[in-house]
Design a protein around this motif. Structure first.
Motif, PDB file in Angstrom:
ATOM      1  N   MET A   1      -8.251   3.882   1.220  1.00 28.01           N
ATOM      2  CA  MET A   1      -7.541   2.820   1.915  1.00 28.01           C
ATOM      3  C   MET A   1      -6.384   3.453   2.699  1.00 28.01           C
ATOM      4  O   MET A   1      -5.638   4.254   2.154  1.00 28.01           O
ATOM      5  CB  MET A   1      -7.024   1.800   0.900  1.00 28.01           C
ATOM      6  CG  MET A   1      -6.217   0.738   1.543  1.00 28.01           C
ATOM      7  SD  MET A   1      -6.131  -0.884   0.780  1.00 28.01           S
ATOM      8  CE  MET A   1      -5.478  -0.662  -0.812  1.00 28.01           C
ATOM      9  N   PRO A   2      -6.218   3.066   3.967  1.00 24.92           N
ATOM     10  CA  PRO A   2      -5.139   3.636   4.782  1.00 24.92           C
ATOM     11  C   PRO A   2      -3.778   3.156   4.280  1.00 24.92           C
ATOM     12  O   PRO A   2      -3.659   2.059   3.723  1.00 24.92           O
ATOM     13  CB  PRO A   2      -5.426   3.103   6.187  1.00 24.92           C
ATOM     14  CG  PRO A   2      -6.302   1.929   6.000  1.00 24.92           C
ATOM     15  CD  PRO A   2      -7.047   2.147   4.725  1.00 24.92           C
ATOM     16  N   PRO A   3      -2.749   3.958   4.485  1.00 26.66           N
ATOM     17  CA  PRO A   3      -1.404   3.547   4.045  1.00 26.66           C
ATOM     18  C   PRO A   3      -0.914   2.353   4.857  1.00 26.66           C
ATOM     19  O   PRO A   3      -1.274   2.183   6.017  1.00 26.66           O
ATOM     20  CB  PRO A   3      -0.551   4.780   4.307  1.00 26.66           C
ATOM     21  CG  PRO A   3      -1.287   5.551   5.340  1.00 26.66           C
ATOM     22  CD  PRO A   3      -2.745   5.245   5.148  1.00 26.66           C
ATOM     23  N   LYS A   4      -0.085   1.538   4.220  1.00 31.91           N
ATOM     24  CA  LYS A   4       0.499   0.384   4.908  1.00 31.91           C
ATOM     25  C   LYS A   4       1.675   0.850   5.758  1.00 31.91           C
ATOM     26  O   LYS A   4       2.440   1.710   5.354  1.00 31.91           O
ATOM     27  CB  LYS A   4       0.972  -0.649   3.896  1.00 31.91           C
ATOM     28  CG  LYS A   4      -0.155  -1.312   3.157  1.00 31.91           C
ATOM     29  CD  LYS A   4       0.373  -2.400   2.260  1.00 31.91           C
ATOM     30  CE  LYS A   4      -0.793  -3.055   1.548  1.00 31.91           C
ATOM     31  NZ  LYS A   4      -0.351  -4.115   0.661  1.00 31.91           N
ATOM     32  N   LEU A   5       1.787   0.272   6.934  1.00 32.70           N
ATOM     33  CA  LEU A   5       2.890   0.594   7.826  1.00 32.70           C
ATOM     34  C   LEU A   5       4.128  -0.193   7.423  1.00 32.70           C
ATOM     35  O   LEU A   5       4.046  -1.379   7.105  1.00 32.70           O
ATOM     36  CB  LEU A   5       2.527   0.252   9.266  1.00 32.70           C
ATOM     37  CG  LEU A   5       1.369   1.031   9.875  1.00 32.70           C
ATOM     38  CD1 LEU A   5       1.050   0.490  11.256  1.00 32.70           C
ATOM     39  CD2 LEU A   5       1.712   2.500   9.955  1.00 32.70           C
ATOM     40  N   GLU A   6       5.246   0.472   7.433  1.00 32.93           N
ATOM     41  CA  GLU A   6       6.526  -0.194   7.195  1.00 32.93           C
ATOM     42  C   GLU A   6       7.085  -0.593   8.551  1.00 32.93           C
ATOM     43  O   GLU A   6       7.286   0.252   9.421  1.00 32.93           O
ATOM     44  CB  GLU A   6       7.501   0.754   6.489  1.00 32.93           C
ATOM     45  CG  GLU A   6       7.087   1.128   5.091  1.00 32.93           C
ATOM     46  CD  GLU A   6       7.284  -0.013   4.101  1.00 32.93           C
ATOM     47  OE1 GLU A   6       8.209  -0.819   4.294  1.00 32.93           O
ATOM     48  OE2 GLU A   6       6.491  -0.084   3.150  1.00 32.93           O
ATOM     49  N   ARG A   7       7.303  -1.866   8.739  1.00 37.74           N
ATOM     50  CA  ARG A   7       7.847  -2.350  10.006  1.00 37.74           C
ATOM     51  C   ARG A   7       9.171  -3.050   9.739  1.00 37.74           C
ATOM     52  O   ARG A   7       9.312  -3.747   8.741  1.00 37.74           O
ATOM     53  CB  ARG A   7       6.873  -3.326  10.656  1.00 37.74           C
ATOM     54  CG  ARG A   7       5.606  -2.639  11.081  1.00 37.74           C
ATOM     55  CD  ARG A   7       4.797  -3.519  12.004  1.00 37.74           C
ATOM     56  NE  ARG A   7       3.713  -2.741  12.527  1.00 37.74           N
ATOM     57  CZ  ARG A   7       2.449  -3.123  12.517  1.00 37.74           C
ATOM     58  NH1 ARG A   7       2.115  -4.291  12.029  1.00 37.74           N
ATOM     59  NH2 ARG A   7       1.523  -2.352  13.010  1.00 37.74           N
ATOM     60  N   PRO A   8      10.115  -2.884  10.654  1.00 34.09           N
ATOM     61  CA  PRO A   8      11.387  -3.588  10.474  1.00 34.09           C
ATOM     62  C   PRO A   8      11.184  -5.101  10.626  1.00 34.09           C
ATOM     63  O   PRO A   8      10.233  -5.545  11.262  1.00 34.09           O
ATOM     64  CB  PRO A   8      12.268  -3.044  11.587  1.00 34.09           C
ATOM     65  CG  PRO A   8      11.316  -2.539  12.624  1.00 34.09           C
ATOM     66  CD  PRO A   8      10.079  -2.101  11.876  1.00 34.09           C
ATOM     67  N   ALA A   9      12.076  -5.843  10.037  1.00 31.78           N
ATOM     68  CA  ALA A   9      12.022  -7.300  10.148  1.00 31.78           C
ATOM     69  C   ALA A   9      12.277  -7.699  11.604  1.00 31.78           C
ATOM     70  O   ALA A   9      12.969  -6.993  12.331  1.00 31.78           O
ATOM     71  CB  ALA A   9      13.073  -7.926   9.241  1.00 31.78           C
ATOM     72  N   PRO A  10      11.732  -8.834  12.026  1.00 26.78           N
ATOM     73  CA  PRO A  10      12.010  -9.327  13.383  1.00 26.78           C
ATOM     74  C   PRO A  10      13.520  -9.519  13.585  1.00 26.78           C
ATOM     75  O   PRO A  10      14.253  -9.777  12.621  1.00 26.78           O
ATOM     76  CB  PRO A  10      11.284 -10.668  13.440  1.00 26.78           C
ATOM     77  CG  PRO A  10      10.261 -10.612  12.367  1.00 26.78           C
ATOM     78  CD  PRO A  10      10.831  -9.718  11.303  1.00 26.78           C
ATOM     79  N   PRO A  11      13.987  -9.401  14.811  1.00 25.39           N
ATOM     80  CA  PRO A  11      15.427  -9.506  15.079  1.00 25.39           C
ATOM     81  C   PRO A  11      16.071 -10.785  14.531  1.00 25.39           C
ATOM     82  O   PRO A  11      17.175 -10.731  13.994  1.00 25.39           O
ATOM     83  CB  PRO A  11      15.517  -9.456  16.603  1.00 25.39           C
ATOM     84  CG  PRO A  11      14.312  -8.686  17.013  1.00 25.39           C
ATOM     85  CD  PRO A  11      13.246  -9.062  16.028  1.00 25.39           C
TER      86      PRO A  11
END
Length: 76
Positions: A1-11
């Motif tokens: 399974m590919p790693p999950k991307l960490e994304r910043p919260a919406p502004p």
């Protein structure tokens, strides 16, 4: 399974989170004015829709209430 991307919260969430932090720290207290849409736009460099969405999220959670002719007041 590919790693999950960490994304910043919406502004808008980042702005709402910062206001919540100011409430938790005691910088903002019940009855205080919350920054206006225009001041949020200026301070964070965001669009009007983003600033409105941040305040709408806080309003939906019961943190603030709009007061005609005054602005948004902190309720907690």
């Amino acid at each position: 399974m590919p790693p999950k991307l960490e994304r910043p919260a919406p502004p808008y969430q980042q702005i709402a989170n910062e206001i919540r932090t100011r409430i938790a720290n005691g910088d903002l207290q019940a009855g205080d004015l919350v920054p206006s849409v225009r001041s949020l736009m200026r301070d964070y460099g965001v669009a009007i829709a983003t600033a409105q969405k941040a305040l709408s999220a806080l309003r939906a959670e019961g943190y603030i209430k709009p007061e005609r002719g005054v602005g948004s007041l902190l309720t907690t």
